[in-house]
Design an enzyme around this catalytic site. Structure first.
Site, mmCIF file in Angstrom:
data_model
loop_
_atom_site.group_PDB
_atom_site.id
_atom_site.type_symbol
_atom_site.label_atom_id
_atom_site.label_comp_id
_atom_site.label_asym_id
_atom_site.label_seq_id
_atom_site.Cartn_x
_atom_site.Cartn_y
_atom_site.Cartn_z
ATOM 1 N N ALA A 155 0.873 -1.176 0.000
ATOM 2 C CA ALA A 155 0.000 0.000 0.000
ATOM 3 C C ALA A 155 0.910 1.226 0.000
ATOM 4 O O ALA A 155 0.860 2.069 0.889
ATOM 5 C CB ALA A 155 -0.915 -0.008 1.218
ATOM 6 N N CYS A 157 -5.015 1.865 -9.262
ATOM 7 C CA CYS A 157 -4.321 1.676 -7.992
ATOM 8 C C CYS A 157 -5.332 1.554 -6.866
ATOM 9 O O CYS A 157 -6.118 2.469 -6.626
ATOM 10 C CB CYS A 157 -3.372 2.822 -7.674
ATOM 11 S SG CYS A 157 -2.523 2.521 -6.117
ATOM 12 N N ILE A 186 -2.613 -7.365 -15.085
ATOM 13 C CA ILE A 186 -3.476 -6.780 -14.079
ATOM 14 C C ILE A 186 -2.666 -5.936 -13.090
ATOM 15 O O ILE A 186 -1.486 -6.202 -12.873
ATOM 16 C CB ILE A 186 -4.249 -7.876 -13.276
ATOM 17 C CG1 ILE A 186 -3.303 -8.835 -12.569
ATOM 18 C CG2 ILE A 186 -5.222 -8.604 -14.140
ATOM 19 C CD1 ILE A 186 -3.981 -9.836 -11.628
ATOM 20 N N ASN A 187 -3.333 -4.949 -12.515
ATOM 21 C CA ASN A 187 -2.788 -4.294 -11.336
ATOM 22 C C ASN A 187 -3.034 -5.243 -10.155
ATOM 23 O O ASN A 187 -3.467 -6.385 -10.349
ATOM 24 C CB ASN A 187 -3.452 -2.921 -11.139
ATOM 25 C CG ASN A 187 -2.517 -1.951 -10.418
ATOM 26 O OD1 ASN A 187 -1.884 -2.320 -9.426
ATOM 27 N ND2 ASN A 187 -2.431 -0.725 -10.905
HETATM 28 C C1 LIG Z 1 5.607 -2.347 -4.448
HETATM 29 C C2 LIG Z 1 4.693 -2.184 -5.635
HETATM 30 C C3 LIG Z 1 4.492 -0.918 -6.177
HETATM 31 C C4 LIG Z 1 3.649 -0.739 -7.287
HETATM 32 N N1 LIG Z 1 3.479 0.515 -7.819
HETATM 33 C C5 LIG Z 1 2.722 0.688 -8.946
HETATM 34 C C6 LIG Z 1 2.624 1.965 -9.583
HETATM 35 O O1 LIG Z 1 3.245 2.949 -9.166
HETATM 36 N N2 LIG Z 1 1.830 2.067 -10.683
HETATM 37 C C7 LIG Z 1 1.154 0.976 -11.213
HETATM 38 O O2 LIG Z 1 0.458 1.121 -12.227
HETATM 39 N N3 LIG Z 1 1.272 -0.254 -10.642
HETATM 40 C C8 LIG Z 1 2.020 -0.420 -9.529
HETATM 41 N N4 LIG Z 1 2.156 -1.686 -8.972
HETATM 42 C C9 LIG Z 1 1.474 -2.853 -9.610
HETATM 43 C C10 LIG Z 1 2.422 -3.624 -10.536
HETATM 44 O O3 LIG Z 1 2.888 -2.804 -11.591
HETATM 45 C C11 LIG Z 1 1.728 -4.887 -11.127
HETATM 46 O O4 LIG Z 1 0.594 -4.480 -11.865
HETATM 47 C C12 LIG Z 1 1.287 -5.874 -10.075
HETATM 48 O O5 LIG Z 1 2.192 -5.911 -8.988
HETATM 49 C C13 LIG Z 1 1.124 -7.309 -10.629
HETATM 50 O O6 LIG Z 1 2.350 -7.822 -11.146
HETATM 51 P P1 LIG Z 1 3.378 -8.748 -10.274
HETATM 52 O O7 LIG Z 1 2.549 -9.829 -9.643
HETATM 53 O O8 LIG Z 1 4.377 -9.254 -11.259
HETATM 54 O O9 LIG Z 1 3.996 -7.857 -9.240
HETATM 55 C C14 LIG Z 1 2.989 -1.874 -7.862
HETATM 56 C C15 LIG Z 1 3.221 -3.156 -7.313
HETATM 57 C C16 LIG Z 1 4.068 -3.332 -6.227
HETATM 58 C C17 LIG Z 1 4.287 -4.721 -5.683
#
Ligand SMILES: Cc1cc2nc3c(=O)[nH]c(=O)nc-3n(C[C@H](O)[C@H](O)[C@H](O)COP(=O)(O)O)c2cc1C
Length: 301
Positions: free
Chosen positions: A69, A128, A189-190
């Site tokens: 978060a 987000c 996905i986010n």
């Molecule tokens: C620590 C952290 C910070 C993130 N910050 C952003 C962000 O600034 N903008 C955004 O669009 N997604 C953000 N995300 C989401 C990631 O870009 C991604 O969509 C999501 O984590 C799923 O992919 P993953 O399972 O490979 O991490 C963030 C995720 C994490 C874990």
């Protein structure tokens, strides 16, 4: 053998980028790997003015992944343009700037500011879950999503990727809405909204109470959503969610993604993306596939 992909008119040398917010603006990772090996670098979300983010604690581990978060902490567009774009330009890779905002005007201001900057694509985060006004209001209502897409497209000089939230019942409907608004591509996905309780302190593990779940635990959900989106829209899809290996990336491509982003996996292996690029190449070779694009959406009804 061809690894190049074309995403909304922009040619990447291979289909692998990093997920926004898990890679800073690249500088933190440059000592562990060559940024020039990536098809593109996707930056941390940037807003019109600096944002402090949420109070700590703001990350926690969960089975098969993590929760965060962070609340889109970032230094604002001015410092970003001055410091991060010139840094990234040193490498032979495309630059995708992830944009966040609290209102339509905020998003448009950043997009307008980037119009004359040397960046290749924009990714608009309307998903987000950790900031009340931070985009999710746009990301859960198809009409609002279409409206914000239309608004940013008016100012954008680079192709626009709309980043979708999985915290909806009809992901295909959301993808269709942003396509109707003029999006050049979608990414998904986010993170998925979750909650963790610390039983020893008997309170929430994150100060924000809820946080976004990411990592291998969410991968099957992401594959299903990319598949559903691929059946619904014509624009290219950048797939992400729990990708930690070349196998995971190939699965996402077979489901319909033209490119993939690697997020949480960067935290336990900062060189994982280069291993994924090598692994995809090996898979093509071993299976006598001439062109990565043959795999895009190859698994269907
Ligand atoms: C620590 C952290 C910070 C993130 N910050 C952003 C962000 O600034 N903008 C955004 O669009 N997604 C953000 N995300 C989401 C990631 O870009 C991604 O969509 C999501 O984590 C799923 O992919 P993953 O399972 O490979 O991490 C963030 C995720 C994490 C874990």
């Amino acid at each position: 053998m061809n690894m190049k992909v074309n995403i909304a008119g922009v040619e990447w040398k291979n289909p692998v980028t990093v997920a926004s917010g898990t890679f800073g603006s690249g500088a933190e990772f440059a000592e562990f790997m060559d940024l020039g090996r990536l098809g593109a670098v996707t930056t941390k979300g940037v807003s019109n003015v600096p944002w402090q983010g949420n109070p700590t604690p703001r990350v926690a581990e969960v089975y098969g992944g993590m929760m965060n978060a962070i609340g889109l902490q970032n230094p604002g567009i001015d410092l970003f343009c001055e410091r991060d774009i010139p840094f990234l330009r040193q490498f032979d890779t495309k630059i995708i700037v992830n944009v966040c905002g609290k209102s339509e005007e905020d998003y448009c201001e950043v997009v307008q500011r980037l119009a004359n900057e040397d960046v290749d694509m924009l990714e608009i985060n309307i998903s987000c879950p950790n900031v009340k006004e931070g985009g999710i209001a746009f990301g859960q209502d198809p009409r609002a999503a279409e409206g914000i897409t239309r608004a940013v497209k008016k100012y954008a000089k680079q192709p626009v990727i709309m980043k979708l939230s999985p915290n909806v019942t009809d992901i295909a409907g959301m993808a269709k809405a942003v396509e109707a608004g003029g999006a050049d591509a979608v990414s998904l996905i986010n993170t998925l909204t979750g909650m963790k309780i610390d039983i020893h302190r008997r309170t929430f593990a994150l100060a924000n109470r809820t946080g976004g779940v990411s990592g291998p635990a969410v991968h099957p959900i992401a594959v299903r959503m990319v598949y559903e989106t691929a059946q619904a829209v014509k624009i290219p899809i950048i797939g992400m969610g729990g990708i930690a290996s070349a196998e995971d990336a190939i699965e996402m491509i077979l489901a319909g993604a033209s490119a993939v982003s690697v997020g949480t996996a960067n935290f336990h292996d900062p060189a994982v993306t280069t291993k994924i690029v090598d692994g995809i190449e090996r898979y093509l070779e071993e299976n006598h596939i001439e062109d990565i694009r043959e795999l895009v959406g190859a698994v269907r009804d």
